[in-house]
Design an enzyme around this catalytic site. Structure first.
Site, PDB file in Angstrom:
ATOM      1  N   LYS A  29      -5.257  -5.985  -4.195  1.00  0.00           N
ATOM      2  CA  LYS A  29      -6.143  -6.487  -3.145  1.00  0.00           C
ATOM      3  C   LYS A  29      -7.232  -5.453  -2.885  1.00  0.00           C
ATOM      4  O   LYS A  29      -7.065  -4.263  -3.194  1.00  0.00           O
ATOM      5  CB  LYS A  29      -5.375  -6.778  -1.861  1.00  0.00           C
TER       6      LYS A  29
ATOM      7  N   CYS B 186      -3.268  -3.571   7.330  1.00  0.00           N
ATOM      8  CA  CYS B 186      -2.794  -4.395   6.214  1.00  0.00           C
ATOM      9  C   CYS B 186      -1.531  -5.181   6.543  1.00  0.00           C
ATOM     10  O   CYS B 186      -1.387  -6.324   6.109  1.00  0.00           O
ATOM     11  CB  CYS B 186      -2.582  -3.519   4.992  1.00  0.00           C
TER      12      CYS B 186
ATOM     13  N   ASP C 159       0.790  -1.243   0.000  1.00  0.00           N
ATOM     14  CA  ASP C 159       0.000   0.000   0.000  1.00  0.00           C
ATOM     15  C   ASP C 159       0.817   1.285   0.000  1.00  0.00           C
ATOM     16  O   ASP C 159       0.375   2.312   0.535  1.00  0.00           O
ATOM     17  CB  ASP C 159      -0.968   0.023   1.187  1.00  0.00           C
TER      18      ASP C 159
END
Length: 199
Positions: A109, A142, A17
């Site tokens: 994702k 995450c 991310d």
């Protein structure tokens, strides 16, 4: 302890991310502290490539209408405001300094864990990977969920580089690092990891 050189072809670095919408202060979902770790993530990627460790870029890319977004963020896609990490947007791109190379792998994702509803586990098994190194944001969501799924999948070693990961505050970050270390996850600094004492 087995010399790390023997494991490197069986290792993968996950970069999670590290995208503009999570990092730039102008974003509505900016994570305080994320920008500060960008140089360390860049360095971790450089070291991984020099060690021939597989580099996997784990990113969020949502449908602009929010049809694949988890419930807690769905309201962000119902307004006229910019839609966070929507596919093809500037916000979904990697932050400045982070470059995906042709030999790297991109994994999209739509939930916290990089393993949830993705092909990550089968991809890693096909490569013969059983050692994971984790960088990115954010630690309680995450990073943590990916790590605990990796623990459940019985990966041989899991490493979280503590200063190449970040959370909203240092206290949140440190508490989650402690939780992960308590289940056998290695938590070196970038300098320790680059020095080769931890895979």
């Amino acid at each position: 302890m087995v010399e790390p050189d023997l494991h490197r072809k069986n290792a993968a670095l996950l970069v999670i991310d590290m995208q503009n919408d999570f990092i730039l202060p102008s974003s509505t979902i900016h994570l305080q502290g994320a920008e500060a770790i960008v140089p360390n993530v860049v360095k971790a990627v450089e070291v991984a490539r020099s060690r021939r460790i597989h580099v996997i870029w784990v990113v969020r890319e949502h449908d602009p209408r929010g049809r694949d977004v988890e419930l807690l963020r769905r309201h962000m896609y119902a307004s006229d405001e910019p839609k966070p990490v929507s596919k093809g947007s500037h916000g979904a791109q990697l932050a400045d300094g982070l470059l995906m190379e042709e030999c790297d792998y991109k994994l999209v994702k739509t939930r916290f864990s990089a393993f949830f509803n993705t092909n990550l586990h089968s991809y890693l098994k096909a490569l013969g990977v059983h050692n994971l190194v984790i960088t990115g944001i954010q630690t309680p969501n995450c990073i943590r969920q990916t790590v605990f799924d990796a623990v459940s999948f019985d990966y041989s070693s899991i490493t979280v580089i503590v200063d190449a990961t970040a959370a909203a505050t240092p206290d949140i970050h440190n508490a989650n690092i402690l939780d992960m270390s308590n289940v056998g996850v290695a938590t070196p600094t970038l300098e320790e990891w680059c020095g080769g004492c931890v895979l």
